[in-house]
Design a protein around this motif. Structure first.
Motif, PDB file in Angstrom:
ATOM      1  N   HIS A  45     -32.981  18.026  14.744  1.00 24.64           N
ATOM      2  CA  HIS A  45     -31.806  17.289  15.216  1.00 24.64           C
ATOM      3  C   HIS A  45     -30.564  17.705  14.441  1.00 24.64           C
ATOM      4  O   HIS A  45     -29.517  17.994  15.022  1.00 24.64           O
ATOM      5  N   ALA A  81     -35.420  12.354  19.623  1.00 19.85           N
ATOM      6  CA  ALA A  81     -35.021  10.941  19.585  1.00 19.85           C
ATOM      7  C   ALA A  81     -36.233  10.014  19.532  1.00 19.85           C
ATOM      8  O   ALA A  81     -36.140   8.925  18.957  1.00 19.85           O
ATOM      9  N   LEU A  82     -37.371  10.441  20.105  1.00 21.74           N
ATOM     10  CA  LEU A  82     -38.519   9.529  20.169  1.00 21.74           C
ATOM     11  C   LEU A  82     -39.098   9.214  18.782  1.00 21.74           C
ATOM     12  O   LEU A  82     -39.183   8.039  18.413  1.00 21.74           O
ATOM     13  N   TYR A  89     -33.596  22.625  25.039  1.00 27.13           N
ATOM     14  CA  TYR A  89     -32.719  21.465  25.242  1.00 27.13           C
ATOM     15  C   TYR A  89     -33.540  20.172  25.242  1.00 27.13           C
ATOM     16  O   TYR A  89     -33.190  19.196  24.557  1.00 27.13           O
ATOM     17  N   LEU A  90     -34.657  20.185  25.968  1.00 27.90           N
ATOM     18  CA  LEU A  90     -35.456  18.963  26.060  1.00 27.90           C
ATOM     19  C   LEU A  90     -36.171  18.652  24.749  1.00 27.90           C
ATOM     20  O   LEU A  90     -36.364  17.483  24.409  1.00 27.90           O
ATOM     21  N   ARG A 101     -34.858  19.245  21.876  1.00 27.93           N
ATOM     22  CA  ARG A 101     -33.790  18.628  21.087  1.00 27.93           C
ATOM     23  C   ARG A 101     -33.655  17.152  21.459  1.00 27.93           C
ATOM     24  O   ARG A 101     -33.586  16.290  20.576  1.00 27.93           O
ATOM     25  N   GLU A 102     -33.639  16.861  22.750  1.00 27.81           N
ATOM     26  CA  GLU A 102     -33.513  15.469  23.187  1.00 27.81           C
ATOM     27  C   GLU A 102     -34.732  14.657  22.763  1.00 27.81           C
ATOM     28  O   GLU A 102     -34.625  13.473  22.471  1.00 27.81           O
ATOM     29  N   GLN A 127     -34.663  17.861  43.029  1.00 29.29           N
ATOM     30  CA  GLN A 127     -35.046  18.548  41.801  1.00 29.29           C
ATOM     31  C   GLN A 127     -36.370  17.962  41.339  1.00 29.29           C
ATOM     32  O   GLN A 127     -36.541  16.741  41.304  1.00 29.29           O
ATOM     33  N   ARG A 128     -37.296  18.826  40.971  1.00 27.60           N
ATOM     34  CA  ARG A 128     -38.588  18.339  40.495  1.00 27.60           C
ATOM     35  C   ARG A 128     -38.469  17.898  39.047  1.00 27.60           C
ATOM     36  O   ARG A 128     -37.595  18.355  38.314  1.00 27.60           O
ATOM     37  N   TRP A 129     -39.387  17.038  38.609  1.00 26.20           N
ATOM     38  CA  TRP A 129     -39.323  16.559  37.226  1.00 26.20           C
ATOM     39  C   TRP A 129     -39.559  17.704  36.245  1.00 26.20           C
ATOM     40  O   TRP A 129     -39.150  17.642  35.097  1.00 26.20           O
ATOM     41  N   ALA A 166     -27.887  13.526  10.986  1.00 31.85           N
ATOM     42  CA  ALA A 166     -27.749  14.937  10.607  1.00 31.85           C
ATOM     43  C   ALA A 166     -27.438  15.064   9.120  1.00 31.85           C
ATOM     44  O   ALA A 166     -27.946  15.950   8.441  1.00 31.85           O
ATOM     45  N   HIS A 190     -28.234   5.756  18.593  1.00 32.41           N
ATOM     46  CA  HIS A 190     -28.297   7.194  18.892  1.00 32.41           C
ATOM     47  C   HIS A 190     -29.542   7.534  19.696  1.00 32.41           C
ATOM     48  O   HIS A 190     -29.476   8.205  20.730  1.00 32.41           O
ATOM     49  N   THR A 191     -30.705   7.048  19.213  1.00 32.26           N
ATOM     50  CA  THR A 191     -31.956   7.448  19.856  1.00 32.26           C
ATOM     51  C   THR A 191     -32.125   6.804  21.226  1.00 32.26           C
ATOM     52  O   THR A 191     -32.609   7.450  22.155  1.00 32.26           O
ATOM     53  N   ARG A 222     -30.260   8.802  23.821  1.00 31.08           N
ATOM     54  CA  ARG A 222     -30.935  10.036  24.242  1.00 31.08           C
ATOM     55  C   ARG A 222     -32.163   9.737  25.096  1.00 31.08           C
ATOM     56  O   ARG A 222     -32.437  10.451  26.064  1.00 31.08           O
ATOM     57  N   LEU A 223     -32.924   8.683  24.733  1.00 28.15           N
ATOM     58  CA  LEU A 223     -34.117   8.344  25.513  1.00 28.15           C
ATOM     59  C   LEU A 223     -33.711   7.900  26.917  1.00 28.15           C
ATOM     60  O   LEU A 223     -34.340   8.291  27.911  1.00 28.15           O
ATOM     61  N   GLU A 240     -33.064  12.351  33.237  1.00 27.42           N
ATOM     62  CA  GLU A 240     -33.128  13.782  33.507  1.00 27.42           C
ATOM     63  C   GLU A 240     -34.524  14.221  33.937  1.00 27.42           C
ATOM     64  O   GLU A 240     -34.683  15.211  34.638  1.00 27.42           O
ATOM     65  N   LEU A 241     -35.544  13.469  33.489  1.00 27.42           N
ATOM     66  CA  LEU A 241     -36.912  13.789  33.904  1.00 27.42           C
ATOM     67  C   LEU A 241     -37.260  13.118  35.225  1.00 27.42           C
ATOM     68  O   LEU A 241     -38.394  13.178  35.690  1.00 27.42           O
ATOM     69  N   HIS A 242     -36.273  12.443  35.831  1.00 21.84           N
ATOM     70  CA  HIS A 242     -36.433  11.744  37.110  1.00 21.84           C
ATOM     71  C   HIS A 242     -37.559  10.725  37.046  1.00 21.84           C
ATOM     72  O   HIS A 242     -38.371  10.625  37.964  1.00 21.84           O
ATOM     73  N   TRP A 291     -27.439  19.466  16.053  1.00 18.65           N
ATOM     74  CA  TRP A 291     -26.244  18.611  16.076  1.00 18.65           C
ATOM     75  C   TRP A 291     -25.059  19.344  15.447  1.00 18.65           C
ATOM     76  O   TRP A 291     -23.955  19.383  15.991  1.00 18.65           O
ATOM     77  N   TRP A 345     -38.324  20.649  36.180  1.00 13.96           N
ATOM     78  CA  TRP A 345     -37.283  21.680  36.252  1.00 13.96           C
ATOM     79  C   TRP A 345     -37.076  22.414  34.934  1.00 13.96           C
ATOM     80  O   TRP A 345     -36.687  23.570  34.899  1.00 13.96           O
ATOM     81  N   TRP A 346     -37.390  21.739  33.818  1.00 15.50           N
ATOM     82  CA  TRP A 346     -37.066  22.299  32.501  1.00 15.50           C
ATOM     83  C   TRP A 346     -38.148  23.227  31.969  1.00 15.50           C
ATOM     84  O   TRP A 346     -37.951  23.911  30.967  1.00 15.50           O
TER      85      TRP A 346
END
Lengths: 113, 133
Positions: free
Chosen positions: B81, B31-32, B24-25, B27-28, B10-12, A21, A70-71, A74-75, A81-83, B85, B14-15
């Protein structure tokens, strides 16, 4: 009960998030857009001078290792979270393991200079 | 601990429905590209250990349009980010006597100064060759 590694992972995640940041955008522009178009010999000697200094080594290691931790944090959580149908323990091992291996490799490369 | 905790199905996807979840996603997902960026830095350090010629090859590889596009994406991801943050910092960092708004402002100013310092140091130490060599 098994003790969780989460506080350690979160500490590194938080440090990396703060570093990205505070200096991240400048760092990406510097190495992504300025460094490749700098005079190559001058660029090499500037990087060489930075790595020659102990503080430079420390700054570079921080700039590499903390964003890595950090990354991957999150990954790792994002995949959960994406199951993603992947074994949780294996994903955690691959994420934090790769960050740790790359950190140790970077530290050793910095120390050979 | 429950032996067989109930897990609500919960389905994949959901977002997808809720804009707040999509933000939110996103933001996450910053990271990639930032993870790949860290890998680029590790590669550069490795090429540096191989000597000046190898390091110059690495610099030339980064001049490719694909890498320039990637770095543009990485800058955008990093700015997103940083903004999100710093938005969260007042929730984690509570200082008696200093308002959350001041803490946020302080971090925003610090981020502007921080990135400007890195850019300034880069411009001073890497004289631009005036385009691709």
């Amino acid at each position: 009960m098994k003790r969780s590694n989460e506080p350690v992972a979160w500490g590194l995640f938080g440090a990396g998030g703060m570093l990205l940041a505070l200096v991240g955008p400048g760092l990406v522009v510097a190495t992504g857009f300025l460094l490749p178009f700098a005079e190559p010999a001058a660029a090499f000697h500037a990087v060489d001078a930075l790595i020659a200094h102990p503080l430079g080594k420390l700054l570079l290691l921080a700039a590499i290792a903390l964003p890595l931790y950090h990354t991957v944090h999150r990954l790792h959580h994002g995949l959960q979270e994406l199951h993603a149908p992947l074994p949780h323990g294996l994903v955690a091992l691959l994420c934090y393991g790769s960050a740790t291996v790359l950190t140790i490799a970077s530290a050793s490369w910095l120390l050979v200079r | 601990m429950t032996r067989k905790p109930y897990r609500a199905p919960q389905r994949w996807s959901w977002w997808l429905k809720n804009p707040a979840y999509r933000r939110y996603l996103l933001r996450e997902a910053t990271a990639l590209p930032l993870f790949i960026y860290a890998l680029v830095l590790v590669t550069g350090l490795y090429r540096y250990t191989q000597g000046q010629l190898a390091f110059t090859r690495w610099l030339e590889a980064l001049q490719a349009p694909g890498w320039l596009v990637f770095h543009a994406v990485a800058v955008a991801a990093c700015v997103l980010h940083a903004a999100t943050w710093i938005e969260l910092v007042p929730k984690l960092l509570v200082v008696p006597g200093i308002s959350g708004r001041s803490i946020k402002r302080g971090h925003q100013v610090a981020a502007l100064i921080g990135s400007a310092l890195v850019l300034g140091a880069a411009l001073v130490s890497w004289p631009l060759a005036g385009g691709a060599s």
